[in-house]
Design an enzyme around this catalytic site. Structure first.
Site, short mmCIF file in Angstrom:
data_model
loop_
_atom_site.label_atom_id
_atom_site.label_comp_id
_atom_site.label_asym_id
_atom_site.label_seq_id
_atom_site.Cartn_x
_atom_site.Cartn_y
_atom_site.Cartn_z
N ASN A 54 17.00 1.19 -2.96
CA ASN A 54 15.75 1.40 -2.85
C ASN A 54 15.65 1.32 -1.46
O ASN A 54 16.26 0.09 -1.10
CB ASN A 54 15.01 1.24 -3.73
CG ASN A 54 14.35 -0.42 -4.05
OD1 ASN A 54 15.95 -0.93 -3.36
ND2 ASN A 54 13.78 -0.85 -4.43
N ALA A 58 7.21 0.97 4.92
CA ALA A 58 5.42 0.08 5.66
C ALA A 58 4.32 0.91 5.58
O ALA A 58 3.46 0.39 4.63
CB ALA A 58 5.01 -0.27 7.05
N TYR A 60 3.34 2.67 1.78
CA TYR A 60 4.28 1.84 1.39
C TYR A 60 4.57 3.73 0.15
O TYR A 60 6.08 4.29 -0.56
CB TYR A 60 2.70 1.27 0.02
CG TYR A 60 2.94 0.62 0.42
CD1 TYR A 60 3.46 -0.26 1.15
CD2 TYR A 60 2.29 -0.91 -0.29
CE1 TYR A 60 3.04 -1.93 1.89
CE2 TYR A 60 1.57 -1.99 0.22
CZ TYR A 60 2.33 -2.67 1.18
OH TYR A 60 1.93 -3.53 1.67
N CYS A 65 13.35 5.62 -4.03
CA CYS A 65 13.92 4.79 -5.29
C CYS A 65 15.27 5.26 -4.41
O CYS A 65 15.91 5.81 -4.55
CB CYS A 65 14.08 5.36 -6.73
SG CYS A 65 11.62 5.10 -6.81
N GLU A 67 17.85 6.17 -6.82
CA GLU A 67 18.45 6.81 -7.77
C GLU A 67 18.07 7.88 -7.10
O GLU A 67 19.40 8.90 -6.55
CB GLU A 67 17.88 7.87 -9.01
CG GLU A 67 17.41 6.41 -10.24
CD GLU A 67 17.01 4.77 -9.74
OE1 GLU A 67 16.50 4.92 -8.55
OE2 GLU A 67 16.18 4.49 -11.22
N1 THU Z 1 12.70 1.77 -7.40
C1 THU Z 1 13.98 2.44 -7.81
O1 THU Z 1 14.61 2.35 -6.38
N2 THU Z 1 14.28 2.95 -8.91
C2 THU Z 1 13.89 3.02 -10.19
O2 THU Z 1 14.30 3.08 -11.60
C3 THU Z 1 12.93 1.70 -10.43
C4 THU Z 1 11.65 1.42 -8.93
C5 THU Z 1 12.22 0.80 -6.78
C6 THU Z 1 11.30 1.23 -6.54
C7 THU Z 1 10.17 0.24 -5.31
O3 THU Z 1 10.84 0.15 -3.72
C8 THU Z 1 11.09 -0.44 -6.38
O4 THU Z 1 11.79 -0.57 -7.18
C9 THU Z 1 9.71 -1.87 -6.71
O5 THU Z 1 8.92 -0.28 -7.54
#
Ligand code: THU
Length: 146
Positions: A54, A58, A60, A65, A67
């Site tokens: 991920n 700043a 947000y 993510c 994935e």
């Molecule tokens: N996040 C992911 O990268 N993958 C997921 O499956 C769930 C959430 C990240 C997004 C954000 O940077 C942090 O986790 C908190 O939500």
């Protein structure tokens, strides 16, 4: 007679490699706002692994993510046929589960491939993209207009 594996079932060695890769990718997480580290490892049909973490911002809402980072890396290198993706976080008691946006991005590249949702101890549950996003909207739907 040898049993035929479903198309999205991996060999145990491939699963282990994918689990290690997503845990390794998690180490690169850029998440100063949430402090929630996530790593992903995406296995192509021809056996390559693209990893991702991920990447927060700043501003947000611009965060990406793990994935989608992995998928974007693969697509931009010319790979779009996927067998599986594994996801890792630091949650000890829960399997990390992809957000809705990531499920839709996975679905763009097919519904019958596998998602491995892991815990730090290496245990996992697996579901297909279709199971995670039933009755989905996809590329073919855009052809169904008069
Ligand atoms: N996040 C992911 O990268 N993958 C997921 O499956 C769930 C959430 C990240 C997004 C954000 O940077 C942090 O986790 C908190 O939500």
């Amino acid at each position: 007679m040898a049993q035929k594996r479903p198309s999205c079932t991996l060999e145990p060695e491939q699963i282990q490699q994918l689990l290690l890769s997503c845990q390794e990718a998690k180490k690169s997480a850029y998440c100063p706002y949430s402090n929630f580290r996530v790593g992903a490892a995406l296995l192509t049909r021809d056996g390559r692994i693209f990893s991702g973490c991920n990447v927060e911002n700043a501003c947000y809402s611009l965060g990406n993510c793990a994935e989608r980072t992995a998928i974007q890396k693969a697509i931009s290198e010319g790979y779009k046929d996927f067998q599986a993706i594994a996801v890792a976080s630091d949650m000890k008691d829960d399997f990390i589960s992809p957000c809705g946006a990531c499920r839709q991005v996975m679905r763009e590249f097919g519904t019958k491939w596998a998602v491995y949702m892991t815990k730090p101890d290496g245990t996992y549950v697996t579901k297909t993209v279709e199971e995670l996003l039933p009755a989905s909207f996809g590329p073919q739907d855009l052809q169904n207009v008069q």
